[in-house]
Scaffold this motif. Structure first.
Motif, PDB file in Angstrom:
ATOM      1  N   ALA A   1      11.114  34.085  85.208  1.00 45.70           N
ATOM      2  CA  ALA A   1      12.345  34.163  84.415  1.00 45.70           C
ATOM      3  C   ALA A   1      12.019  34.451  82.950  1.00 45.70           C
ATOM      4  O   ALA A   1      12.715  35.229  82.286  1.00 45.70           O
TER       5      ALA A   1
ATOM      6  N   TYR B   1      18.092  26.245  90.547  1.00 48.50           N
ATOM      7  CA  TYR B   1      18.125  25.381  89.360  1.00 48.50           C
ATOM      8  C   TYR B   1      18.754  24.028  89.656  1.00 48.50           C
ATOM      9  O   TYR B   1      18.347  23.017  89.081  1.00 48.50           O
TER      10      TYR B   1
ATOM     11  N   SER C   1      15.705  29.990  78.793  1.00 46.81           N
ATOM     12  CA  SER C   1      14.354  30.349  79.215  1.00 46.81           C
ATOM     13  C   SER C   1      13.334  29.889  78.179  1.00 46.81           C
ATOM     14  O   SER C   1      12.255  29.386  78.525  1.00 46.81           O
TER      15      SER C   1
ATOM     16  N   LYS D   1      27.278  31.035  76.418  1.00 46.45           N
ATOM     17  CA  LYS D   1      27.884  31.099  77.757  1.00 46.45           C
ATOM     18  C   LYS D   1      29.401  31.070  77.659  1.00 46.45           C
ATOM     19  O   LYS D   1      30.102  31.797  78.377  1.00 46.45           O
TER      20      LYS D   1
ATOM     21  N   ASP E   1      23.399  36.913  78.940  1.00 49.32           N
ATOM     22  CA  ASP E   1      21.988  37.244  78.713  1.00 49.32           C
ATOM     23  C   ASP E   1      21.409  36.404  77.574  1.00 49.32           C
ATOM     24  O   ASP E   1      20.279  35.904  77.664  1.00 49.32           O
TER      25      ASP E   1
ATOM     26  N   LEU F   1      22.243  26.626  83.356  1.00 47.76           N
ATOM     27  CA  LEU F   1      21.712  27.852  83.951  1.00 47.76           C
ATOM     28  C   LEU F   1      22.211  28.010  85.382  1.00 47.76           C
ATOM     29  O   LEU F   1      22.602  29.104  85.806  1.00 47.76           O
TER      30      LEU F   1
ATOM     31  N   SER G   1      25.768  29.158  85.372  1.00 51.99           N
ATOM     32  CA  SER G   1      25.919  30.551  84.935  1.00 51.99           C
ATOM     33  C   SER G   1      25.686  31.506  86.103  1.00 51.99           C
ATOM     34  O   SER G   1      26.362  32.530  86.225  1.00 51.99           O
ATOM     35  N   TYR G   2      24.722  31.169  86.973  1.00 59.66           N
ATOM     36  CA  TYR G   2      24.480  32.002  88.152  1.00 59.66           C
ATOM     37  C   TYR G   2      25.566  31.803  89.206  1.00 59.66           C
ATOM     38  O   TYR G   2      25.978  32.755  89.880  1.00 59.66           O
TER      39      TYR G   2
ATOM     40  N   SER H   1      13.048  37.600  80.661  1.00 57.78           N
ATOM     41  CA  SER H   1      13.684  37.342  79.365  1.00 57.78           C
ATOM     42  C   SER H   1      12.979  38.124  78.261  1.00 57.78           C
ATOM     43  O   SER H   1      13.628  38.699  77.370  1.00 57.78           O
TER      44      SER H   1
ATOM     45  N   CYS I   1      22.521  33.486  76.596  1.00 54.51           N
ATOM     46  CA  CYS I   1      22.448  32.113  77.116  1.00 54.51           C
ATOM     47  C   CYS I   1      21.161  31.898  77.896  1.00 54.51           C
ATOM     48  O   CYS I   1      20.435  30.920  77.688  1.00 54.51           O
ATOM     49  N   ARG I   2      20.845  32.837  78.769  1.00 56.82           N
ATOM     50  CA  ARG I   2      19.662  32.680  79.617  1.00 56.82           C
ATOM     51  C   ARG I   2      18.378  32.830  78.813  1.00 56.82           C
ATOM     52  O   ARG I   2      17.367  32.196  79.132  1.00 56.82           O
TER      53      ARG I   2
END
Length: 936
Positions: free
Chosen positions: A540, A182, A142, A129, A135, A166, A169-170, A544, A137-138
């Motif tokens: 999610a 989250y 996940s 991140k 991507d 998370l 990040s969004y 992923s 990071c997620r």
């Protein structure tokens, strides 16, 4: 027998936090056996960490790391993971990466499925991140979430860290609804242990309040900020947090008009002075929009104090300082201090967008990964000031500066990625960026009037306006094309579709129960919320997996194709269609139309007279007792909106409405005939159809006509029978097969099953529109099916229909969203896969509806375009000789949105001819083989 420290550690991992806390309070490091000391240190630092005392946890670990003894091969690795994990929040990225390298050199490791494996995944995710690899990071988080879900520990405090990462990040991408999901998951963890973690509960309400604040949802933000202060009164955090909450509440109450309460909160905020902090891990709410009835002296003091606080706390180049400068600039702009405003905006953008410098013409894009709404505010403010200067002095340099900035803003908009499943956020961004779009149209129109090539500016303005149109519908349809009709394997498509369906079903169930009262409903909501968390995590994980295994298809999800304007204009000419698109601004209606392969732009002043005409025209349509409806309002509206457009006689008219224009049936506008004695309806000259954006029309124009073989008619039975129902449709003149669901056969499961295999769907019944929540609008399925078909269930249907006809009252009504249009049942069916939908704008008459659709299907199934068939059916009513039915109230309610192409009917009974032919050959071959066998 397990030691006391080990027992406490087991209690902690069984989520018995309070018991573990109590046991740990009775222990001391010096009293532990050699092999228990590490367990004691790890647990103690975990407890400090989850209580938001990470610095204290890290200092304690550093103090004790040389005192503990390693009693097995994994002990040293566990300590290394814990050290790097805590350092990532205290020491910064360089120190963290050094510790990770040291950790990787150790000869032993832990499994990802262990607690320390979870921390390691989170650690790697935070590093990803930091370097903008969102991507990656997620994907890591996940994976951690999947493991926790499998271990049944998703609601354990050790999950909080990666859930918050998370969420942030969004939030940084402007995906507020996803961030809030989250943050709420983390809040539910702390709610299970509210006595141990009041400060952390406050942090969670604080984070949720920030997401509401970012979306300008002031009342919801105030509720969450109040909850924050309640929990922080029990266990106060750092004063810096309290300062920002009080500032935010002051701004919000000022926005709501309560200046006295706003002043109280601002005063409390100003009493908290800077702690000289350099901690960049704080995530704080920001100041918000300036309001009406402003006391400039009061606001100047509040914002000057806020700016000074940010500079002394975080430094002059911190993002929080830049965001505050945006509001200082806007305050100066509102007081017409343009020079001071431009200076503040430029300083803000220099901080928020590295490399930006308007004075030297530096507008960086390649290095721009994200841009937040405060930067857009500053860009909008600068462009407004430069254009205002141009209007005063007619200096072309001011106009050029305004053009540069507003065009840069639109290029930067492409950097804002919005999740396709996050419709709430998409609607916010659509509404938020509308002023930028309107200013762009104003500036480019002024530039076109001065330019030798005005068409170039009209094209840019058109493309900018198009970007703001129907983003949500376009992105949903694009996602459907990529995920379900693309090159993904069938098992992946099926999995995604089932998980998406589960999400929609649970969200719909929760929304239904929230409308009711009682303990039973609350219990259901609680169960469904728990299921929703798991469903969200599974979905999610599915995305992923797609991102890892099918990266090309996954990347396409976030790359909605842009329309080729030149190709679009050529297709319009080829398909004999004239295109008219409206943008409903604050003081003007901007109109684009196609003519001779060019786009023409015009601004129509939004006068009080024009606003009156909208209401007058609507009233005349509803007043069907007046036999001659061709009144002044109808003709005046046509003259203002369309009168100067030249439409070739053989062309159909495609209209993209906006604002109140969504409620106007354009075909009922009247035109004075050449003899200037009589009027005729626009419908009498041209077929008319509607579409939400030019991009959608472009997709339809460039696609082949649909081949149809199956019509599904749905005719529910009600207590009061309808004169007309879907089973009255005749297909005798065509080879189209018709399946009927009538009366007791109208069951939701049958509709969903048969609709997926149908090319045309006709529903003749009642509908109910929920203006507050578009997902809860519904089709009433009659007395044999108690449960209606809701919008959220329609969204989940996998349709491939050429046309859906909603022959019901107000099926085109709904909540209007700027840029998106009316959020109604039509949107639901289009997002589910239907190419076009016919719907009604108001209550419809049963008898005229029966005649209208009987005539419509006779023409449509004979090969006419949809708009032409609908026009033919309406002209039949106008020319029926019945003065009442000729009134536009009875025929102009039904309008068609979407693809206008005719259909090619393929006889269903011959669809299996190739298989019949193959079977015949095989049978013949078998016959000859048997004959040869018996001959010998």
């Amino acid at each position: 027998m397990a030691s006391t420290a080990q027992t406490a550690y087991e209690l902690y991992h069984r989520n018995e936090i309070s018991t573990a806390f109590a046991l740990m309070d009775s222990l001391r490091f010096s009293n532990q056996d050699a092999c228990d000391q590490l367990e004691y240190v790890l647990l103690k630092t975990d407890l400090y960490h989850i209580k938001n005392q990470t610095k204290k946890a890290y200092r304690y670990l550093i103090k004790r790391e040389f005192d503990v003894e390693f009693c097995n091969a994994l002990d040293q690795y566990k300590l290394a993971v814990q050290k790097a994990y805590l350092a990532s929040q205290v020491e910064g990225i360089q120190r963290t990466e050094t510790l990770i390298k040291e950790m990787k050199k150790l000869p032993t490791s832990v499994s990802d499925t262990s607690s320390f494996g979870i921390k390691r995944l989170h650690l790697y995710a935070k590093v990803a991140k930091h370097y903008g690899r969102i991507d990656e990071c997620r994907q890591l988080i996940s994976k951690a979430s999947d493991i926790q879900l499998f271990r049944k520990k998703l609601y354990h405090p050790e999950s909080c860290g990666f859930l918050r990462t998370l969420g942030y990040s969004y939030l940084e991408e402007g995906q507020f609804e996803k961030a809030r999901e989250y943050f709420r998951m983390e809040r539910r963890i702390y709610e299970k242990h509210r006595n141990e973690f009041p400060k952390q509960l406050g942090v969670m309400f604080y984070d949720e309040a920030n997401t509401h604040y970012e979306q300008l949802e002031f009342k919801e933000a105030i509720v969450d900020y109040d909850s924050t202060l309640f929990y922080w009164s029990i266990d106060p955090p750092s004063k810096v947090y309290l300062r920002y909450v009080h500032e935010a509440l002051g701004d919000l109450y000022y926005e709501l008009g309560n200046t006295a309460l706003a002043s109280q909160y601002w005063s409390r905020a100003s009493e908290i002075k800077s702690p000289k902090s350099r901690d960049k891990t704080d995530h704080l709410p920001q100041l918000d929009t300036l309001t009406k009835n402003i006391n400039f002296d009061q606001l100047t003091i509040a914002y000057s104090d806020a700016l000074a606080f940010r500079k002394s706390t975080y430094g002059s180049h911190h993002a929080l300082t830049g965001e505050c400068l945006t509001f200082v600039g806007r305050l100066n702009e509102m007081q017409h201090k343009n020079a001071e405003a431009l200076t503040a905006f430029n300083e803000a953008l220099t901080i928020l967008i590295p490399g930006f410098d308007v004075k030297n013409g530096q507008f960086p894009l390649d290095s721009l990964d994200q841009i937040n709404r405060y930067a857009f505010d500053a860009l909008l403010g600068m462009a407004q000031i430069y254009f205002s200067n141009f209007e005063k002095d007619k200096n072309p340099e001011s106009l050029e500066s305004a053009l540069q900035i507003i065009d840069y803003a639109f290029k930067a908009l492409d950097k804002v990625k919005i999740s396709f499943e996050d419709s709430h956020t998409a609607l916010f961004w659509s509404d938020f960026t509308y002023p930028i779009t309107e200013l762009s149209l104003t500036i480019h129109l002024a530039a076109a009037n001065l330019s030798k090539v005005p068409h170039a500016h009209s094209i840019v303005a058109f493309q900018n306006a198009e970007e703001s149109k129907s983003y949500l519908l376009r992105s949903f349809m694009h996602k459907d094309k990529v995920l379900r009709k693309g090159k993904l394997p069938s098992h992946v498509k099926d999995k995604e579709q089932k998980l998406a369906a589960a999400l929609l079903r649970l969200k719909g169930n929760i929304r239904m129960e929230e409308k009711r009262c009682g303990d039973a409903q609350q219990a259901k909501i609680k169960i469904w919320q728990e299921e929703l968390v798991e469903a969200q995590q599974k979905y999610a994980s599915c995305l992923s997996e797609i991102s890892q295994n099918y990266p090309d298809q996954f990347n396409q999800l976030f790359e909605t194709p842009k329309m080729n304007t030149d190709e679009f204009l050529k297709l319009l000419a080829k398909k004999k269609t004239t295109f008219v698109s409206f943008f409903f601004g604050k003081n003007h209606i901007y109109r684009f139309h196609s003519h001779h392969n060019k786009v023409h732009l015009k601004d129509i002043p939004l006068t009080d007279r024009l606003k009156q005409l909208f209401n007058q025209f609507t009233n005349e349509l509803m007043d069907y007792q007046h036999i001659d409806p061709r009144q002044t309002a109808s003709h005046d509206l046509y003259t203002i909106l369309l009168g100067d457009i030249i439409v070739p006689k053989e062309h159909s008219l495609a209209i993209v409405p906006d604002g109140p224009l969504y409620h106007i049936p354009f075909e009922a506008l009247t035109i004075m005939q050449p003899d200037k004695r009589n009027f005729e309806y626009l419908l009498e000259r041209h077929p008319v159809f509607y579409i939400q954006s030019a991009s959608l029309l472009y997709n339809h124009l460039s696609s082949p006509s649909k081949k149809c073989a199956q019509l599904l008619s749905i005719a529910p039975q009600y207590q009061t029978p309808l004169t007309f129902s879907a089973n009255d449709i005749s297909t005798n003149k065509s080879s189209l097969e018709m399946a009927q669901l009538v009366g007791s056969d109208v069951i939701k499961s049958k509709i969903i099953s048969q609709a997926s295999n149908s090319d045309i769907i006709h529903f003749a019944g009642h509908s109910s529109i929920n203006a507050e929540n578009e997902m809860m609008s519904q089709l009433d399925l009659g007395k044999f099916e108690k449960s209606p078909l809701h919008s959220y269930e329609i969204f989940d249907m996998n349709l491939d229909a050429a046309l859906v006809v909603l022959s019901s009252c107000h099926s085109g009504s709904g909540k209007y969203a700027r840029g998106e249009g009316v959020m109604n049942l039509s949107q639901a069916f289009q997002q589910a896969g239907s190419e076009s939908v016919i719907l009604s704008l108001w209550n419809v008459d049963d008898q005229s509806t029966s005649e209208l659709f009987s005539n419509f299907y006779a023409s449509f199934l004979d090969g006419q375009h949809k708009s032409s068939a609908l026009r033919t059916a309406k002209l039949e009513l106008i020319n029926s000789g019945d003065p009442l039915l000729s009134h536009p109230y009875f025929w102009s309610s039904f309008v068609m949105f979407g693809d206008d192409d005719p259909i090619e009917i393929t006889c269903a009974k011959w669809r299996f001819l190739p298989w019949v032919f193959i079977l015949a050959i095989l049978s013949l071959a078998g016959y000859w083989m048997l004959r040869i066998r018996f001959m010998y």
